[in-house]
Design a protein around this motif. Structure first.
Motif, PDB file in Angstrom:
ATOM      1  N   ARG A 102      -3.404   3.876   1.182  1.00 53.63           N
ATOM      2  CA  ARG A 102      -4.249   3.633   0.010  1.00 53.63           C
ATOM      3  C   ARG A 102      -3.945   2.225  -0.480  1.00 53.63           C
ATOM      4  O   ARG A 102      -2.814   1.899  -0.810  1.00 53.63           O
ATOM      5  N   ASN A 107      -5.426  -0.548  -3.277  1.00 46.28           N
ATOM      6  CA  ASN A 107      -6.310  -0.814  -4.417  1.00 46.28           C
ATOM      7  C   ASN A 107      -7.345   0.301  -4.621  1.00 46.28           C
ATOM      8  O   ASN A 107      -8.527   0.040  -4.844  1.00 46.28           O
ATOM      9  N   GLY A 108      -6.928   1.533  -4.485  1.00 43.63           N
ATOM     10  CA  GLY A 108      -7.820   2.659  -4.700  1.00 43.63           C
ATOM     11  C   GLY A 108      -8.680   3.029  -3.508  1.00 43.63           C
ATOM     12  O   GLY A 108      -9.424   3.999  -3.563  1.00 43.63           O
ATOM     13  N   ARG A 109      -8.622   2.259  -2.438  1.00 44.90           N
ATOM     14  CA  ARG A 109      -9.401   2.553  -1.231  1.00 44.90           C
ATOM     15  C   ARG A 109      -8.477   3.028  -0.127  1.00 44.90           C
ATOM     16  O   ARG A 109      -7.322   2.644  -0.062  1.00 44.90           O
ATOM     17  N   GLU A 110      -9.012   3.862   0.748  1.00 48.64           N
ATOM     18  CA  GLU A 110      -8.229   4.337   1.884  1.00 48.64           C
ATOM     19  C   GLU A 110      -8.621   3.548   3.121  1.00 48.64           C
ATOM     20  O   GLU A 110      -9.784   3.190   3.299  1.00 48.64           O
ATOM     21  N   ARG A 124     -12.715   4.849   2.633  1.00 56.20           N
ATOM     22  CA  ARG A 124     -13.427   4.897   1.371  1.00 56.20           C
ATOM     23  C   ARG A 124     -13.284   3.592   0.642  1.00 56.20           C
ATOM     24  O   ARG A 124     -12.290   2.995   0.561  1.00 56.20           O
ATOM     25  N   ALA A 157       0.863  -1.174   0.000  1.00 52.88           N
ATOM     26  CA  ALA A 157       0.000   0.000   0.000  1.00 52.88           C
ATOM     27  C   ALA A 157       0.904   1.230   0.000  1.00 52.88           C
ATOM     28  O   ALA A 157       2.116   1.120   0.157  1.00 52.88           O
ATOM     29  N   THR A 158       0.292   2.380  -0.167  1.00 54.28           N
ATOM     30  CA  THR A 158       1.025   3.649  -0.154  1.00 54.28           C
ATOM     31  C   THR A 158       0.584   4.453   1.057  1.00 54.28           C
ATOM     32  O   THR A 158      -0.616   4.634   1.288  1.00 54.28           O
TER      33      THR A 158
END
Length: 121
Positions: free
Chosen positions: A90, A92-95, A121, A75-76
């Protein structure tokens, strides 16, 4: 990579000092080399603790139980955090929120444990 840069910089300083100081022997040069290597190794051990986890760093998600589906995912980091502190990431596009479990070192990312109740999210 940073350890190599620190070592090269310290070695360059040692060589310059050896070259400009009169009366130096080869034994002195060996001592400077050993000092450069020792300081570089200390940097290798201390760097992850000093740096901590910063925004934009890659982190490795680990865990057991319901978190097992995320094992091995990277993750980032979206925020800064210390060891044991909460970190927004983040994936896979989710936080989501995670807790910093360990700092691995220069070549491997820090490990975090996800907090599922806190999906953002």
């Amino acid at each position: 990579m940073k350890v190599a840069q620190v070592f090269i910089a310290l070695l360059a300083v040692s060589l310059i000092y050896f070259a400009v100081t009169p009366g130096q022997s080869l034994l002195d040069m060996a001592r400077y080399f050993a000092l450069s290597l020792g300081l570089s190794l200390l940097f290798l051990l201390a760097y992850p603790r000093i740096k901590q986890v910063r925004k934009g760093d890659p982190v490795l998600i680990v865990g057991t139980g319901p978190i097992a589906q995320f094992m091995g995912l990277t993750a980032t980091a979206l925020s800064d955090a210390q060891l044991g502190g909460e970190l927004r990431v983040r994936v896979n596009g989710r936080e989501a929120l995670g807790i910093v479990e360990s700092y691995e070192g220069l070549l491997s990312p820090p490990k975090i444990r996800m907090v599922f109740e806190e999906m953002v999210r």
